[in-house]
Motif scaffolding. Structure first.
Motif, PDB file in Angstrom:
ATOM      1  N   PRO A  71       8.228   2.702   6.665  1.00  0.00           N
ATOM      2  CA  PRO A  71       7.750   4.891   6.524  1.00  0.00           C
ATOM      3  C   PRO A  71       6.270   4.734   5.849  1.00  0.00           C
ATOM      4  O   PRO A  71       5.408   3.263   5.318  1.00  0.00           O
ATOM      5  CB  PRO A  71       8.694   5.119   5.458  1.00  0.00           C
ATOM      6  CG  PRO A  71       9.239   3.892   5.034  1.00  0.00           C
ATOM      7  CD  PRO A  71       9.516   2.701   5.818  1.00  0.00           C
ATOM      8  N   GLY A  72       5.682   5.185   6.381  1.00  0.00           N
ATOM      9  CA  GLY A  72       3.829   5.490   6.189  1.00  0.00           C
ATOM     10  C   GLY A  72       2.980   6.698   5.884  1.00  0.00           C
ATOM     11  O   GLY A  72       4.157   7.865   6.094  1.00  0.00           O
ATOM     12  N   PRO A  73       2.490   7.113   5.105  1.00  0.00           N
ATOM     13  CA  PRO A  73       1.629   8.649   4.720  1.00  0.00           C
ATOM     14  C   PRO A  73       1.488   8.995   6.332  1.00  0.00           C
ATOM     15  O   PRO A  73       1.183  10.353   6.368  1.00  0.00           O
ATOM     16  CB  PRO A  73       1.216   8.537   3.928  1.00  0.00           C
ATOM     17  CG  PRO A  73       0.760   6.676   3.534  1.00  0.00           C
ATOM     18  CD  PRO A  73       1.527   6.466   4.094  1.00  0.00           C
ATOM     19  N   ASP A  74       0.738   8.376   7.052  1.00  0.00           N
ATOM     20  CA  ASP A  74       0.183   8.448   8.242  1.00  0.00           C
ATOM     21  C   ASP A  74       1.375   9.307   9.561  1.00  0.00           C
ATOM     22  O   ASP A  74       0.851   9.792  10.494  1.00  0.00           O
ATOM     23  CB  ASP A  74      -0.049   7.424   9.423  1.00  0.00           C
ATOM     24  CG  ASP A  74       0.796   6.445   9.409  1.00  0.00           C
ATOM     25  OD1 ASP A  74       1.877   6.111   8.755  1.00  0.00           O
ATOM     26  OD2 ASP A  74       0.543   5.084  10.463  1.00  0.00           O
ATOM     27  N   ARG A  75       2.706   9.340   8.737  1.00  0.00           N
ATOM     28  CA  ARG A  75       3.318  10.011  10.147  1.00  0.00           C
ATOM     29  C   ARG A  75       5.028  10.670   8.666  1.00  0.00           C
ATOM     30  O   ARG A  75       5.431  10.558   8.368  1.00  0.00           O
ATOM     31  CB  ARG A  75       4.551   8.924  10.562  1.00  0.00           C
ATOM     32  CG  ARG A  75       3.805   8.514  11.667  1.00  0.00           C
ATOM     33  CD  ARG A  75       4.637   7.248  12.140  1.00  0.00           C
ATOM     34  NE  ARG A  75       4.394   6.025  11.049  1.00  0.00           N
ATOM     35  CZ  ARG A  75       4.943   5.337   9.978  1.00  0.00           C
ATOM     36  NH1 ARG A  75       6.510   5.195  10.186  1.00  0.00           N
ATOM     37  NH2 ARG A  75       4.091   4.459   9.726  1.00  0.00           N
ATOM     38  N   VAL A 113       6.953  13.852   7.268  1.00  0.00           N
ATOM     39  CA  VAL A 113       8.743  14.565   7.221  1.00  0.00           C
ATOM     40  C   VAL A 113       8.110  15.823   6.794  1.00  0.00           C
ATOM     41  O   VAL A 113       8.200  15.532   5.539  1.00  0.00           O
ATOM     42  CB  VAL A 113       9.689  13.768   7.182  1.00  0.00           C
ATOM     43  CG1 VAL A 113      10.546  13.968   7.504  1.00  0.00           C
ATOM     44  CG2 VAL A 113       9.012  12.436   7.778  1.00  0.00           C
ATOM     45  N   ALA A 166       1.300  13.787  -3.663  1.00  0.00           N
ATOM     46  CA  ALA A 166       1.506  13.624  -3.018  1.00  0.00           C
ATOM     47  C   ALA A 166      -0.034  13.141  -1.939  1.00  0.00           C
ATOM     48  O   ALA A 166      -0.278  11.996  -1.642  1.00  0.00           O
ATOM     49  CB  ALA A 166       1.639  14.418  -1.923  1.00  0.00           C
ATOM     50  N   VAL A 222      -2.396   9.433  -1.503  1.00  0.00           N
ATOM     51  CA  VAL A 222      -2.528   8.954  -0.345  1.00  0.00           C
ATOM     52  C   VAL A 222      -3.759   8.850  -0.417  1.00  0.00           C
ATOM     53  O   VAL A 222      -5.108   8.162   0.640  1.00  0.00           O
ATOM     54  CB  VAL A 222      -1.572   9.898   0.678  1.00  0.00           C
ATOM     55  CG1 VAL A 222      -2.650   9.946   2.086  1.00  0.00           C
ATOM     56  CG2 VAL A 222      -0.174   9.856   0.946  1.00  0.00           C
ATOM     57  N   ILE A 264      -1.598  15.778   3.499  1.00  0.00           N
ATOM     58  CA  ILE A 264      -1.930  14.180   3.125  1.00  0.00           C
ATOM     59  C   ILE A 264      -2.786  13.509   4.601  1.00  0.00           C
ATOM     60  O   ILE A 264      -2.650  12.228   4.399  1.00  0.00           O
ATOM     61  CB  ILE A 264      -0.470  13.100   3.412  1.00  0.00           C
ATOM     62  CG1 ILE A 264       0.593  13.491   3.821  1.00  0.00           C
ATOM     63  CG2 ILE A 264      -0.220  13.575   1.816  1.00  0.00           C
ATOM     64  CD1 ILE A 264       1.678  12.342   3.698  1.00  0.00           C
TER      65      ILE A 264
END
Lengths: 265, 271
Positions: A78-82, A84, A104, A108, A157
């Motif tokens: 997981p990562g902040p470019d995706r 949820v 958040a 980021v 983010i």
């Protein structure tokens, strides 16, 4: 020169090991390409692995086979470019609306100054019309408002893809409609690539550029892909009599209830 | 509202009256058992029914005659010091250990059998062993309290960590929190109320155990004082000791409860 593909799913399969038996194949053979700033819905009966698919894109769950590429880079973890938006909003109950989003953004975008951080958080609170509730705790606001905070937190983010797992599933239909309007309005201002998991036919047609229809599990896969050729902004009331809207709706209904009808278990 | 308050004051009075009756009856049946009136005089001073002049244990709690003869205040302070030393050490060891056991399945597998086996052992069973190791009354009492306090703290801390919703951890994963950030920003806020519940339990048991431990170790402390008064045939002081232990235990629990509420996000700013 070939344009770089935005988000690409190649030959995805997800198996769950069952002790003493053969693996359970939840999802198999999924190939999908998603364009930048496209809004797609993934629809299917419960148990069709649509949430599993989303979890693999988010990286919270790993696929057993196949590859996922985001801007040519393989997705691993997981990562902040995706970002949820979870069905149950997943706000931290000990933090206020403001603090939930701030936490958040701070993580980021550590390069932001105090002032920039505050401005960014407030901008996204305003975007979801929650200025009046920014100092409230999640338990003090309604379910619809919580989900709006979840959306604001995810968008703040600056993700490349916004992933929404049945984001409005737990809400009553009026609140749901209200949130769909919010989402469409936000999308008009800030272009995003959005993937929505849903089991609501109207929601899928109203929000999406394309609707991905999943067959039933086990071994669920993409059954059909429907293009929704409706201009934006869309108005839910006017659409009710739009031939394209009716066509899309019927296509999905026939897929779900004729071709892949599911008995009650 | 006021009516309710009146009930809260008047109803315990009836029970108090009944207790005094049972007490007086016991005193009339058991030879040299102190009556309520004599016990009151032993506590606050005066002349007893037998014509003895008493100074009162509670009228002069601060006196220091010599190392072995101190007022009840100093006895209680000595007991409290031991309790808080042992309790503090148990927090320092138990909370991190509980966090690790809660976060790692491997740690849970490794430690759980020992926690299950040692938890039901009365801390007093450890006392002879600890006395043999330390050869010192104070260290023995403190380490006995440590053994008493550590289990509820470990178990409740672990429980707190297990109560962290996987959804919150997913948020942490998407934001790519480091393990330290996960502990500080997600796990501790959820676990702290549980940790304080464990601490409150621990402190309650520690206060129970210290009285018995001091009876065995001797020296100073409210437990030893009660036992000593038994040996001195000052039976009224046993009753005074019991009541003092009760009040202090009640106060400790009240204070821990307030502190626990302060750190509980579910109760903060809502009272």
């Amino acid at each position: 020169m070939a344009e770089q593909r935005f988000l690409q799913l190649e030959n995805i399969e997800k198996r769950f090991p069952i002790p003493g038996k053969e693996d359970y194949i939840a999802v198999t053979d999924v190939d999908l390409e998603i364009k930048q700033n496209e809004i797609i819905s993934i629809i299917g009966h419960s148990g069709c692995g649509k949430s599993t698919l989303l979890n693999m894109i988010s990286g919270l769950d790993a696929q057993t086979e196949g590859y996922i590429f985001l801007l040519g880079k393989e997705v691993k973890g997981p990562g902040p470019d995706r970002a949820v938006v979870f069905q149950n909003h997943s706000l931290l109950p000990w933090l206020s609306v403001y603090q939930n989003i701030e936490m958040a953004v701070k993580k980021v975008m550590p390069e932001l100054s105090k002032k920039e951080l505050k401005e960014r958080v407030e901008k996204f609170i305003t975007m979801v019309n929650l200025d009046h509730a920014k100092d409230k705790l999640p338990d003090e606001i309604s379910g619809g408002m919580k989900q709006r905070v979840g959306i604001a937190r995810a968008l703040a983010i600056k993700p490349k893809v916004l992933l929404m797992d049945e984001p409005f599933g737990a809400l009553d239909s009026l609140t749901r409609a209200n949130l769909q309007e919010h989402l469409m309005r936000i999308q008009q201002n800030v272009q995003n690539t959005v993937i929505i998991i849903t089991h609501d036919v109207d929601e899928a047609v109203l929000l999406s550029d394309r609707v991905i229809m999943m067959t039933n599990g086990p071994e669920a896969t993409i059954g059909e892909i429907l293009e929704v050729n409706l201009p934006r902004p869309r108005n839910r009331v006017e659409l009710q009599h739009d031939p394209e809207y009716i066509r899309c709706r019927e296509a999905i209904l026939s897929f779900l209830y004729e071709k892949f009808a599911k008995e009650d278990e | 509202m006021n009516y309710d308050l009146a009930k809260k004051i008047i109803l315990p009075m009836f029970v108090f009256g009944a207790l005094i009756l049972v007490w007086s009856w016991t005193a009339s049946k058991v030879e040299s058992f102190p009556t309520p009136a004599d016990t009151y005089i032993a506590a606050f001073g005066g002349t007893t029914s037998a014509g003895d002049e008493m100074k009162g244990v509670l009228s002069d709690p601060f006196y220091v005659e010599n190392e072995d003869d101190k007022g009840i205040f100093w006895q209680i302070v000595a007991s409290l010091e031991r309790v808080f030393m042992g309790f503090g050490l148990a927090i320092l060891v138990g909370v991190p250990l509980g966090l690790i056991i809660g976060m790692s399945k491997e740690a849970q597998y490794a430690f759980d059998p020992f926690i299950q086996v040692f938890k039901p052992v009365s801390p007093l069973a450890w006392l002879p062993l600890l006395l043999f190791i330390f050869q010192d009354i104070n260290m023995t009492a403190v380490s006995t309290i440590f053994v008493t306090s550590i289990w509820p703290i470990i178990i409740n801390t672990t429980l707190g960590v297990k109560n962290v919703s996987p959804d919150y951890m997913n948020v942490a994963k998407v934001l790519r929190f480091t393990p330290i950030e996960k502990v500080i920003k997600i796990i501790l806020p959820v676990a702290v109320p549980f940790i304080f519940t464990g601490m409150r339990l621990s402190l309650g048991i520690a206060w129970l155990v210290i009285v018995a431990a001091e009876m065995l170790t001797g020296g100073i402390g409210i437990g030893f004082w009660i036992w000593d008064e038994y040996n001195n045939l000052n039976y009224y002081n046993i009753i005074i000791g019991i009541i003092m232990v009760g009040f202090i235990g009640f106060l400790l629990d009240l204070i821990m409860g307030k502190i626990a509420d302060f750190f509980d996000y579910r109760k903060r700013g809502r009272a």
